[in-house]
Design a protein around this motif. Sequence first.
Motif, PDB file in Angstrom:
ATOM      1  N   VAL A   1     -67.617  72.068  77.838  1.00  0.00           N
ATOM      2  CA  VAL A   1     -67.929  70.938  76.899  1.00  0.00           C
ATOM      3  C   VAL A   1     -68.120  69.626  77.213  1.00  0.00           C
ATOM      4  O   VAL A   1     -66.712  69.542  76.685  1.00  0.00           O
ATOM      5  CB  VAL A   1     -68.295  71.390  75.504  1.00  0.00           C
ATOM      6  N   LEU A   2     -68.595  68.278  78.043  1.00  0.00           N
ATOM      7  CA  LEU A   2     -68.578  67.273  77.400  1.00  0.00           C
ATOM      8  C   LEU A   2     -68.839  66.368  76.508  1.00  0.00           C
ATOM      9  O   LEU A   2     -70.073  66.113  76.369  1.00  0.00           O
ATOM     10  CB  LEU A   2     -68.774  66.331  78.643  1.00  0.00           C
ATOM     11  N   TYR A   3     -67.696  65.310  75.836  1.00  0.00           N
ATOM     12  CA  TYR A   3     -68.339  64.554  74.491  1.00  0.00           C
ATOM     13  C   TYR A   3     -68.992  63.275  74.945  1.00  0.00           C
ATOM     14  O   TYR A   3     -67.966  62.710  75.375  1.00  0.00           O
ATOM     15  CB  TYR A   3     -68.103  64.805  73.870  1.00  0.00           C
ATOM     16  N   VAL A   4     -70.049  62.805  75.555  1.00  0.00           N
ATOM     17  CA  VAL A   4     -70.296  61.387  75.705  1.00  0.00           C
ATOM     18  C   VAL A   4     -70.765  60.582  74.850  1.00  0.00           C
ATOM     19  O   VAL A   4     -72.328  60.821  73.948  1.00  0.00           O
ATOM     20  CB  VAL A   4     -70.989  61.789  77.056  1.00  0.00           C
ATOM     21  N   HIS A   5     -70.331  59.480  75.059  1.00  0.00           N
ATOM     22  CA  HIS A   5     -70.881  57.728  74.026  1.00  0.00           C
ATOM     23  C   HIS A   5     -72.100  57.208  74.923  1.00  0.00           C
ATOM     24  O   HIS A   5     -71.544  57.454  76.349  1.00  0.00           O
ATOM     25  CB  HIS A   5     -69.748  57.103  73.706  1.00  0.00           C
ATOM     26  N   VAL A   6     -73.475  57.447  74.159  1.00  0.00           N
ATOM     27  CA  VAL A   6     -74.113  56.725  75.573  1.00  0.00           C
ATOM     28  C   VAL A   6     -74.386  55.433  74.887  1.00  0.00           C
ATOM     29  O   VAL A   6     -74.584  55.900  73.481  1.00  0.00           O
ATOM     30  CB  VAL A   6     -75.573  57.705  75.740  1.00  0.00           C
ATOM     31  N   LEU A   7     -75.254  54.480  75.739  1.00  0.00           N
ATOM     32  CA  LEU A   7     -75.098  52.878  74.899  1.00  0.00           C
ATOM     33  C   LEU A   7     -76.656  53.031  75.035  1.00  0.00           C
ATOM     34  O   LEU A   7     -77.759  53.313  76.106  1.00  0.00           O
ATOM     35  CB  LEU A   7     -74.642  51.896  75.657  1.00  0.00           C
ATOM     36  N   ASP A   8     -77.689  51.965  73.825  1.00  0.00           N
ATOM     37  CA  ASP A   8     -79.253  51.954  73.846  1.00  0.00           C
ATOM     38  C   ASP A   8     -80.040  53.213  73.349  1.00  0.00           C
ATOM     39  O   ASP A   8     -80.582  53.304  74.436  1.00  0.00           O
ATOM     40  CB  ASP A   8     -79.053  51.200  74.740  1.00  0.00           C
ATOM     41  N   VAL A   9     -79.566  54.091  72.257  1.00  0.00           N
ATOM     42  CA  VAL A   9     -80.562  55.015  72.662  1.00  0.00           C
ATOM     43  C   VAL A   9     -81.617  54.499  71.220  1.00  0.00           C
ATOM     44  O   VAL A   9     -81.111  53.850  70.113  1.00  0.00           O
ATOM     45  CB  VAL A   9     -79.336  55.900  71.751  1.00  0.00           C
ATOM     46  N   ARG A  10     -82.774  54.538  71.854  1.00  0.00           N
ATOM     47  CA  ARG A  10     -84.356  54.522  71.010  1.00  0.00           C
ATOM     48  C   ARG A  10     -84.591  55.367  69.794  1.00  0.00           C
ATOM     49  O   ARG A  10     -85.165  55.256  69.438  1.00  0.00           O
ATOM     50  CB  ARG A  10     -85.010  53.294  71.956  1.00  0.00           C
TER      51      ARG A  10
END
Length: 215
Positions: free
Chosen positions: A164-173
Amino acid sequence: MTDGPPPGGGVPGEPSGVPPAAPAADAPAPAVGRVGRWRDQALALGWLVAAWMLLWGDVSWGNLAAGLLVGTAVLLFFPLPPVTFGGRFRPRALLVFLATFVAELVSASLHVAAVALHFGYRPRGAIIAVPLRVRTDLNLALTAEVISLVPGTLILDIDRARGVLYVHVLDVRGPGDLTASRERVLAVERRIVRAIGSPDEVRRLDLEPTERRNP
C-alpha cells in the motif's frame, strides 16, 4: 492545509479496501548469481541517476557525473536489500510510459503553478491509501518514485507487507478528486508493469482483489 483521512483510505491503520499481506507469488525473488547482482546494481544506479537529473531539472554532463557519483555512493554506503529484476523490457510500452510521464509532469506543473498564483485560494489536501496490484519491492519503489516526481503528489509512507502507498494529494475539492487520484496512481503502476513486468505480473493487473490474494 491537510484534511483528515478520507473514507476508505488515509493515515496508517486499517483503511478499508486494503488487502492483507502479500501472497507468496509476490515474495522476494530467490538469490541470483554474481552476474545477476551486477545487473541489478547497474539498473539501480541507472534509476538513481535518472531521479537525480529529474530532481535538478537539468540534463547536462555535470549533472550526469554528479548523479553517477551520488548513486554509486548510495549503493556502496547505504546498501539496500537486493531487488532482483525478473521481468522483461517491452520497448513500445516503455515509450508509452515515458511519453505519458512527461505529459503528466507538464500538466501537473501547470496545475500547481495555477494554484500557487490563485491569490486568496487555499487548496485542500488529503492523504489516500492506494493498494497496488503487483506488490514486489521493485514495483513499489518505481511507482512511489514516479508518483513523487509529479508535482502535487507525494509519497508519505509505504506499507511493504500489504503493498500500500500512502499518498498526499494537493487541491482536493471533492470525493471525485480522491477517486481520480487513486486511479492515476494505479495507472502509473499499470504502465510500469506493462513496460518492464513479467508476464505473470501483467496478468495480475486485471485480476480482482480476491483472485490476487488467492492465486
